[in-house]
Write a protein that holds these residues in place. Structure first.
Motif, short mmCIF file in Angstrom:
data_model
loop_
_atom_site.label_atom_id
_atom_site.label_comp_id
_atom_site.label_asym_id
_atom_site.label_seq_id
_atom_site.Cartn_x
_atom_site.Cartn_y
_atom_site.Cartn_z
N GLY A 131 0.85 -1.10 0.16
CA GLY A 131 -0.10 0.09 0.07
C GLY A 131 0.79 1.18 0.18
O GLY A 131 0.32 2.10 -0.04
N GLN A 132 2.04 1.11 0.16
CA GLN A 132 3.03 2.48 0.13
C GLN A 132 3.13 2.81 -1.24
O GLN A 132 3.06 2.06 -2.30
N SER A 133 4.07 3.82 -1.52
CA SER A 133 4.41 4.41 -2.63
C SER A 133 5.71 4.76 -2.73
O SER A 133 6.54 4.91 -1.66
N ALA A 134 6.39 5.05 -3.97
CA ALA A 134 7.73 5.46 -4.21
C ALA A 134 7.66 6.81 -3.29
O ALA A 134 7.22 7.78 -3.05
N GLY A 135 9.18 6.87 -2.49
CA GLY A 135 9.29 8.15 -1.65
C GLY A 135 9.16 8.02 -0.40
O GLY A 135 9.69 8.66 0.53
N SER A 136 8.33 6.97 0.07
CA SER A 136 7.82 6.77 1.54
C SER A 136 9.11 6.09 2.20
O SER A 136 9.72 5.24 1.45
N THR A 137 9.22 6.33 3.54
CA THR A 137 10.10 5.46 4.24
C THR A 137 9.42 4.83 5.26
O THR A 137 8.34 5.39 5.95
N VAL A 138 9.44 3.62 5.48
CA VAL A 138 8.59 2.69 6.46
C VAL A 138 9.51 1.95 7.34
O VAL A 138 10.74 1.59 7.05
N VAL A 140 10.06 -1.42 9.50
CA VAL A 140 9.83 -2.73 9.52
C VAL A 140 10.14 -3.63 10.50
O VAL A 140 11.09 -3.30 11.27
N GLN A 141 9.04 -4.02 11.09
CA GLN A 141 9.22 -5.04 12.50
C GLN A 141 9.52 -6.45 12.24
O GLN A 141 8.70 -7.13 11.75
N SER A 142 10.82 -6.80 12.33
CA SER A 142 11.21 -8.11 12.15
C SER A 142 11.42 -8.91 13.62
O SER A 142 11.40 -8.31 14.33
N PRO A 143 11.40 -10.12 13.37
CA PRO A 143 11.82 -11.08 14.50
C PRO A 143 13.05 -10.44 15.20
O PRO A 143 13.28 -10.60 16.61
N ASN A 144 13.99 -9.89 14.41
CA ASN A 144 15.16 -9.63 14.85
C ASN A 144 15.34 -7.84 15.35
O ASN A 144 16.60 -7.67 15.71
N GLY A 145 14.17 -7.32 15.22
CA GLY A 145 14.36 -5.91 15.43
C GLY A 145 13.67 -5.27 14.45
O GLY A 145 13.34 -5.46 13.31
N SER A 146 13.66 -4.02 14.60
CA SER A 146 13.14 -3.10 13.59
C SER A 146 14.13 -2.46 12.77
O SER A 146 15.17 -2.08 13.31
N TYR A 147 13.88 -2.05 11.53
CA TYR A 147 14.74 -0.85 10.63
C TYR A 147 13.92 -0.41 9.71
O TYR A 147 12.58 -0.79 9.62
N ASN A 148 14.46 0.73 9.26
CA ASN A 148 13.87 1.45 8.14
C ASN A 148 14.06 1.34 6.70
O ASN A 148 15.44 1.04 6.49
N VAL A 149 13.49 1.32 5.90
CA VAL A 149 13.64 1.39 4.31
C VAL A 149 12.87 2.46 3.72
O VAL A 149 12.09 2.80 4.08
N THR A 150 13.46 2.83 2.42
CA THR A 150 12.92 3.80 1.57
C THR A 150 12.82 3.26 0.31
O THR A 150 13.50 2.57 -0.36
N ILE A 151 11.43 3.58 0.20
CA ILE A 151 10.79 3.08 -1.42
C ILE A 151 11.39 3.84 -2.49
O ILE A 151 11.17 5.19 -2.59
N LYS A 152 12.27 3.51 -3.30
CA LYS A 152 12.93 4.22 -4.38
C LYS A 152 12.31 4.22 -5.68
O LYS A 152 11.81 5.30 -6.31
N LYS A 153 11.52 3.12 -5.84
CA LYS A 153 10.74 2.95 -7.17
C LYS A 153 9.65 1.94 -7.22
O LYS A 153 10.00 0.75 -6.38
N VAL A 154 8.61 2.18 -7.72
CA VAL A 154 7.44 1.10 -7.79
C VAL A 154 6.80 0.96 -9.40
O VAL A 154 6.64 2.02 -9.98
N LYS A 155 7.10 -0.41 -9.91
CA LYS A 155 6.47 -0.70 -11.01
C LYS A 155 5.51 -1.45 -10.96
O LYS A 155 5.38 -2.55 -10.31
#
Length: 155
Positions: A131-138, A140-155
Motif C-alpha cells: 500500500g505504500q508508494s515511491a518516496g515513502s520511508t517505512v 519494518v518490524q522483524s523478529p530480529n528488531g526493527s529497521y527502516n527502508v525507503t521506497i525508491k521505485k515502484v513498477k
C-alpha cells in the motif's frame, strides 16, 4: 457458516501451480505401472520395490491434492499498475542503515523465493511495503528488531 480463506497469488504463481499439476498428472500413469509391476513380483511383505512404488504414488497423489486445493482457494490478484505497492509490483528499496538497495517482486506466500528476489506480501518487509508508494520511508518490524527502508521505485 464456515469461513473460507483464500490464498492470494499473482497470475504467474497461479500458472506455475497449474503447470506443476499437469506435470504430475503426466507422471501418474508411469507410477501406477511401476506399482503394478512391483506387485506382480510376488510376496508383498518383503517386496522393497512394491513398498517404494506405493510410497512414491502416495506422495504424488498427496502433492496433487495439495496443489488442487491451492488452485481451488486461489485469489489471483492482478496488479492495476498503480503507484502503490500491491501483489505483482516490482519495488526497489534502500535500507537506511547501510544504504544498500534491493529490488523485489511482491508475490503470494507459495511463490516467495528470496534467491529469485520474490518477496512474500505477508513477510515483515512485505507487510510494511504493501500500500505504500515511491518516496515513502517505512519501519519494518522483524523478529530480529526493527529497521527502516525507503521506497525508491515502484513498477
Amino acid at each position: 457458516m464456515r469461513k473460507i480463506y483464500y490464498q492470494k497469488m499473482t497470475p504467474t504463481g497461479y500458472q506455475q501451480i497449474k503447470d506443476q499439476i499437469a506435470a504430475l498428472q503426466k507422471e501418474r500413469p508411469t507410477r501406477i505401472a511401476r506399482l503394478k509391476a512391483a506387485r506382480a513380483l510376488g510376496d508383498l511383505s518383503e517386496n522393497t520395490e512394491y513398498s517404494t512404488a506405493k510410497r512414491e504414488l502416495r506422495h504424488l497423489e498427496s502433492r496433487l491434492r495439495y496443489l488442487n486445493k491451492q488452485i481451488t482457494y486461489a485469489q489471483v490478484i492482478k496488479n492495476d499498475q498503480s503507484d502503490q505497492i500491491d501483489l505483482g509490483s516490482t519495488v526497489t528499496i534502500e535500507f537506511d542503515d547501510d544504504h544498500s538497495q534491493a529490488t523485489y517482486i511482491v508475490v503470494g506466500k507459495h511463490e516467495a523465493d528470496l534467491a529469485q528476489n520474490k518477496l512474500a506480501f505477508d513477510s515483515p518487509l512485505g507487510q510494511a511495503l504493501m500500500g505504500q508508494s515511491a518516496g515513502s520511508t517505512v519501519a519494518v518490524q522483524s523478529p530480529n528488531g526493527s529497521y527502516n527502508v525507503t521506497i525508491k521505485k515502484v513498477k
